[in-house]
Write an enzyme that holds these catalytic residues in place. Structure first.
Site, short mmCIF file in Angstrom:
data_model
loop_
_atom_site.label_atom_id
_atom_site.label_comp_id
_atom_site.label_asym_id
_atom_site.label_seq_id
_atom_site.Cartn_x
_atom_site.Cartn_y
_atom_site.Cartn_z
N ARG A 57 0.83 -1.22 0.00
CA ARG A 57 0.00 0.00 0.00
C ARG A 57 0.86 1.27 0.00
NH1 ARG A 57 -2.17 1.72 4.55
NH2 ARG A 57 -2.39 -0.39 5.39
N TYR A 108 -17.02 18.30 -14.83
CA TYR A 108 -17.37 16.88 -14.73
C TYR A 108 -18.37 16.69 -13.58
CZ TYR A 108 -17.17 11.98 -13.69
OH TYR A 108 -17.52 10.70 -13.42
N ASP A 179 -7.57 20.34 -13.44
CA ASP A 179 -7.92 19.03 -13.99
C ASP A 179 -7.61 19.09 -15.49
OD1 ASP A 179 -9.22 16.87 -15.22
OD2 ASP A 179 -10.81 16.80 -13.71
N LYS A 204 -8.86 8.25 -19.20
CA LYS A 204 -9.18 8.84 -20.51
C LYS A 204 -7.97 8.78 -21.45
CE LYS A 204 -12.89 9.90 -18.13
NZ LYS A 204 -13.99 9.00 -18.01
C1 PLP Z 1 -12.67 15.94 -16.50
C2 PLP Z 1 -12.80 14.71 -15.67
N1 PLP Z 1 -12.19 14.65 -14.48
C3 PLP Z 1 -12.31 13.57 -13.67
C4 PLP Z 1 -13.07 12.48 -14.05
C5 PLP Z 1 -13.20 11.30 -13.11
O1 PLP Z 1 -12.36 10.28 -13.52
P1 PLP Z 1 -12.58 8.71 -13.18
O2 PLP Z 1 -13.80 8.27 -13.93
O3 PLP Z 1 -11.30 8.11 -13.65
O4 PLP Z 1 -12.76 8.60 -11.72
C6 PLP Z 1 -13.72 12.49 -15.29
C7 PLP Z 1 -14.53 11.34 -15.71
O5 PLP Z 1 -15.20 11.37 -16.72
C8 PLP Z 1 -13.58 13.64 -16.12
O6 PLP Z 1 -14.20 13.72 -17.31
#
Ligand code: PLP
Length: 384
Positions: A57, A108, A179, A204
């Protein structure tokens, strides 16, 4: 690993390489006789003592290899997490109670839900802004602890003027988190612009094949890195070594995939713009998109997500999504395969997003095959 260090497999400094080479060279085993060229999948929950890692971990060589590859692109040091949401939660969890966060009104749905929860429980005070309205952002960051930026935003594709708002926030000691999932480090590198942390849903573009869920945080602030590393150890939102290995294999082609996906996206956005079944196309690469000038001023591309609004309302948009044969009707983005969906099929989508908006994640297929499929699907509403 710091970006000015050498790649682990040779004494060639990563900084002497272009991003397309860095991402191939980083996170490799040392070049000793008969060593593998790839980092293995380290399937161990514990390690012989005494040693650096100690327990599964706390560390794992497959995580470290992926972290090194991401660091080679974003700069700073990286921690990988079990998902993008685990990374975002870890970041928000280190803020003191009552912290003032300035965040984009659109973003998101998971992030928006987490911010709302923080606000409702009194953990944070969230000031929502139009992240593309620089004056509004500059006004609202006064006295804040953190500026949370998602840019381009999901799924409205608004673009923040990162150089201006990051510099302004830092000049008054406001922390900045970006992000960078939609743009990827091939298109913008927020740490270079002064941001404190960069967050990714590695699920992604970075992994790129719609086969893993992972996240990351990169930072140049070693104290912050230490705090986040402790939180990961204790909260336990660690990634699986196999998933990291898959992501590492995917990141090698990030540059190539982004080039192709972005050129496909621009071509499809242009064609969609003049399609009679479409009301509006959102893509920062289009010269008359409201975010084009900002994006062109500092981004090295425009990303590979195109959003568009279908004439005939949500029912027409649903029929379009269900009529494709090459583009898959599915959520998510950033894979080699094109995907689309009407965002409001999810009840969590923001009321500020039009109900007939379709988000298209453009993949690396042949653009003419994609267009034939999209064009035939767009004939569906008028046939009904
Ligand atoms: C811009 C963005 N940030 C964060 C996330 C969250 O990621 P995860 O699905 O890997 O938890 C997403 C998911 O679609 C996203 O589009």
């Amino acid at each position: 690993m710091h970006e000015n260090q050498s790649s682990s497999h040779s004494d060639l400094p990563l900084t002497s390489l272009a991003p397309n080479s860095r991402v191939v060279a980083a996170g490799r085993p040392a070049r000793t006789e008969d060593a593998g060229v790839n980092t293995p999948i380290d399937l161990n929950s514990t390690y012989i003592a005494p040693g650096q890692v100690g327990y599964g971990r706390y560390g794992n060589q497959t995580w470290s290899a992926l972290e090194e590859a991401i660091s080679s692109l974003e700069g700073g040091e990286t921690l990988v997490y079990a998902s993008g949401m685990a990374a975002i939660s870890a970041m928000l969890s280190i803020l003191p109670k009552g912290a003032v966060i300035v965040a984009s009104r659109n973003g998101y749905t998971g992030t928006m839900a987490l911010l709302k929860k923080a606000q409702d429980s009194g953990m944070a005070e969230v000031r929502y802004v139009d992240i593309a309205d620089t004056q509004e952002v500059l006004q609202e960051i006064k006295g804040a602890m953190l500026l949370w930026i998602e840019s381009p935003t999901n799924p409205a594709l608004e673009v923040a003027d990162l150089p201006t708002i990051i510099a302004a926030a830092k000049s008054i000691n406001v922390g900045v988190a970006v992000d960078n999932t939609f743009a990827t480090p091939m298109v913008q590198q927020p740490l270079e612009l002064g941001a404190d942390v960069v967050i990714h849903s590695l699920t992604k573009y970075i992994s790129g094949h719609s086969d893993v869920i992972l996240g990351s945080i990169s930072t140049r602030d070693s104290a912050l890195y230490g705090r986040l590393s402790d939180v990961r150890k204790l909260a336990g939102a660690i990634p699986g070594p196999f998933e990291c290995w898959i992501a590492l294999r995917g990141i090698r082609t990030l540059g190539l995939r982004m080039e192709r996906a972005q050129s496909n996206a621009l071509e499809l956005a242009r064609r969609l713009e003049s399609h009679p079944a479409i009301e509006r196309v959102r893509y920062p690469g289009l010269p008359n998109d409201p975010h084009h000038a900002t994006a062109a001023s500092f981004m090295k591309g425009f990303g590979a997500v195109v959003s568009f609004e279908v004439k005939g309302g949500p029912e027409a948009a649903d029929r379009v999504c269900q009529a494709s044969r090459l583009v898959a009707f599915a959520t998510s983005l950033g894979g080699v395969e094109s995907l689309w969906e009407r965002r409001h099929r999810w009840s969590a989508e923001s009321p500020t997003i039009p109900t007939n908006l379709v988000r298209l994640s453009v993949g690396i297929e042949d653009v003419e095959d994609l267009w034939r499929d999209i064009d035939q699907a767009l004939q569906m509403p008028s046939r009904e």
